[in-house]
Write a protein that holds these residues in place. Structure first.
Motif, short mmCIF file in Angstrom:
data_model
loop_
_atom_site.label_atom_id
_atom_site.label_comp_id
_atom_site.label_asym_id
_atom_site.label_seq_id
_atom_site.Cartn_x
_atom_site.Cartn_y
_atom_site.Cartn_z
N GLY A 14 -1.55 -0.31 -22.39
CA GLY A 14 -0.09 0.21 -22.23
C GLY A 14 0.16 0.73 -20.95
O GLY A 14 -0.47 0.58 -20.08
N GLU A 15 1.27 1.72 -20.89
CA GLU A 15 2.02 2.30 -19.89
C GLU A 15 1.12 3.38 -19.30
O GLU A 15 0.53 4.08 -20.45
N ARG A 16 0.78 3.63 -18.13
CA ARG A 16 -0.13 4.82 -17.78
C ARG A 16 0.73 5.27 -16.41
O ARG A 16 1.16 4.60 -15.84
N GLU A 17 0.32 6.52 -16.30
CA GLU A 17 1.03 7.31 -15.14
C GLU A 17 0.03 7.29 -13.87
O GLU A 17 -1.34 7.87 -14.31
N ILE A 18 0.05 7.01 -12.92
CA ILE A 18 -0.90 6.95 -11.47
C ILE A 18 0.01 7.53 -10.53
O ILE A 18 1.09 7.80 -10.44
N THR A 19 -1.06 8.34 -9.68
CA THR A 19 -0.29 8.99 -8.31
C THR A 19 -0.50 7.82 -7.29
O THR A 19 -1.38 6.87 -7.40
N GLU A 20 0.36 7.75 -6.15
CA GLU A 20 0.23 6.76 -5.02
C GLU A 20 -1.06 7.02 -4.26
O GLU A 20 -1.57 6.06 -3.80
N GLU A 21 -1.27 8.32 -4.35
CA GLU A 21 -2.73 8.82 -3.61
C GLU A 21 -3.86 7.94 -4.55
O GLU A 21 -5.14 7.91 -3.74
N GLY A 22 -3.68 7.58 -5.68
CA GLY A 22 -4.93 7.06 -6.40
C GLY A 22 -4.91 5.65 -6.20
O GLY A 22 -6.02 5.07 -6.93
N ILE A 23 -4.22 4.87 -5.47
CA ILE A 23 -4.24 3.81 -5.48
C ILE A 23 -5.54 3.24 -4.37
O ILE A 23 -5.46 3.63 -3.27
N ILE A 24 -6.30 2.03 -4.80
CA ILE A 24 -7.29 1.84 -4.11
C ILE A 24 -7.05 0.37 -3.50
O ILE A 24 -6.56 -0.51 -4.10
N TYR A 25 -7.09 0.16 -2.02
CA TYR A 25 -6.72 -1.25 -1.58
C TYR A 25 -8.07 -1.94 -1.10
O TYR A 25 -9.12 -1.22 -0.45
N PHE A 26 -8.04 -3.20 -1.82
CA PHE A 26 -9.17 -4.11 -1.54
C PHE A 26 -8.80 -5.23 -0.57
O PHE A 26 -7.80 -6.22 -1.07
N SER A 27 -9.29 -5.11 0.58
CA SER A 27 -8.62 -6.26 1.71
C SER A 27 -9.12 -7.44 1.23
O SER A 27 -8.38 -8.29 1.84
N ARG A 28 -10.15 -7.58 0.64
CA ARG A 28 -10.48 -9.09 0.32
C ARG A 28 -10.24 -9.50 -1.38
O ARG A 28 -10.63 -10.49 -1.81
N PHE A 33 -10.39 -12.85 -8.07
CA PHE A 33 -9.03 -12.46 -7.79
C PHE A 33 -8.78 -12.07 -6.29
O PHE A 33 -8.29 -11.18 -6.24
N ASP A 34 -8.93 -12.84 -5.56
CA ASP A 34 -8.88 -12.64 -4.13
C ASP A 34 -7.52 -12.28 -3.55
O ASP A 34 -7.42 -11.90 -2.50
N ASP A 35 -6.50 -12.68 -4.23
CA ASP A 35 -4.98 -12.62 -3.83
C ASP A 35 -4.44 -11.05 -4.52
O ASP A 35 -3.31 -10.74 -4.14
N LYS A 36 -5.30 -10.50 -5.02
CA LYS A 36 -4.88 -9.05 -5.69
C LYS A 36 -5.59 -8.10 -4.99
O LYS A 36 -6.77 -8.05 -4.88
N ARG A 37 -4.78 -7.28 -4.42
CA ARG A 37 -5.26 -6.09 -3.65
C ARG A 37 -5.15 -4.78 -3.81
O ARG A 37 -5.88 -3.93 -3.48
N ASP A 38 -4.30 -4.56 -4.52
CA ASP A 38 -4.04 -3.03 -4.87
C ASP A 38 -4.19 -2.66 -6.38
O ASP A 38 -3.92 -3.37 -7.35
N PHE A 39 -5.14 -1.55 -6.55
CA PHE A 39 -5.68 -1.38 -7.80
C PHE A 39 -5.50 0.14 -7.94
O PHE A 39 -5.67 0.82 -7.11
N ALA A 40 -5.74 0.44 -9.34
CA ALA A 40 -5.69 1.90 -9.73
C ALA A 40 -6.87 1.96 -10.77
O ALA A 40 -7.17 1.24 -11.43
N LEU A 56 -2.49 -3.61 -9.63
CA LEU A 56 -1.08 -3.22 -9.72
C LEU A 56 -0.02 -4.36 -9.61
O LEU A 56 1.04 -4.17 -9.68
N GLU A 57 -0.62 -5.47 -9.00
CA GLU A 57 0.41 -6.64 -8.96
C GLU A 57 0.30 -7.59 -10.19
O GLU A 57 1.13 -8.44 -10.27
N ASP A 58 -0.70 -7.46 -11.02
CA ASP A 58 -0.77 -8.30 -12.27
C ASP A 58 -1.33 -7.41 -13.58
O ASP A 58 -2.28 -7.00 -13.59
N HIS A 59 -0.32 -6.83 -14.43
CA HIS A 59 -0.42 -6.02 -15.27
C HIS A 59 -1.64 -6.38 -16.42
O HIS A 59 -2.16 -5.84 -17.28
N THR A 60 -1.75 -7.78 -16.18
CA THR A 60 -2.58 -8.50 -17.44
C THR A 60 -4.11 -8.39 -16.75
O THR A 60 -4.95 -8.67 -17.47
#
Length: 150
Positions: A14-28, A33-40, A56-60
């Motif tokens: 369902g919907e969840r609240e996150i902070t922008e500071e909580g986003i983790i970047y996966f360069s690879r 799922f090589d094309d998905k880079r931003d996760f919470a 964050l790019e694919d809610h599924t």
């Protein structure tokens, strides 16, 4: 002190609240799922040892993960110098280790942890990477001991 900017995202839970500071970047990205880079990283519930690594790019796309040290004491992850550079690791205190969890529908007692493909996160730089352990003694389907039956 700067105010954390919050945003609402859609997740498998369902919907969840996150902070922008909580986003983790996966360069690879992650394996498969090589094309998905931003996760919470989202806590599933107050009492659950499991977290949701939500794209964050694919809610599924949300992977159930856990701290392997909650289930075993002697787990060791090896990082190459190149992996440390990508993660911007300067000290071991910056690192959090997570493993993906498989919970078969209707059979939670058959839950397994993937110890062969840990996800390493630099909690300060907000960088993540899945780091397969090629010569690992750890299986990809480890069944933690059931605390209730011991």
């Amino acid at each position: 002190m700067a105010k954390e900017r919050k945003k609402i995202i859609k997740t498998r839970l369902g919907e969840r609240e996150i902070t922008e500071e909580g986003i983790i970047y996966f360069s690879r990205g992650l394996i498969g799922f090589d094309d998905k880079r931003d996760f919470a990283l989202i806590q599933i519930s107050e009492t659950s040892p499991f977290l949701l690594l939500q794209s964050l790019e694919d809610h599924t796309l949300g992977l159930v993960v856990a701290d392997p040290y909650s289930f075993m004491d002697d787990y060791e992850v090896r990082l190459s110098d190149a992996e440390k550079r990508i993660l911007r690791v300067e000290s071991v205190g910056q690192i959090a280790v997570l493993v993906t969890v498989t919970i078969p529908p209707g059979r939670p007692d058959e839950t397994t942890l993937n110890l062969g493909g840990p996800i390493v996160v630099n909690t300060e730089a907000k960088r993540g990477m899945q780091v397969p352990q090629v010569d690992s003694k750890y299986p990809s389907h480890f069944r933690p001991a059931n605390e209730e039956s011991s």
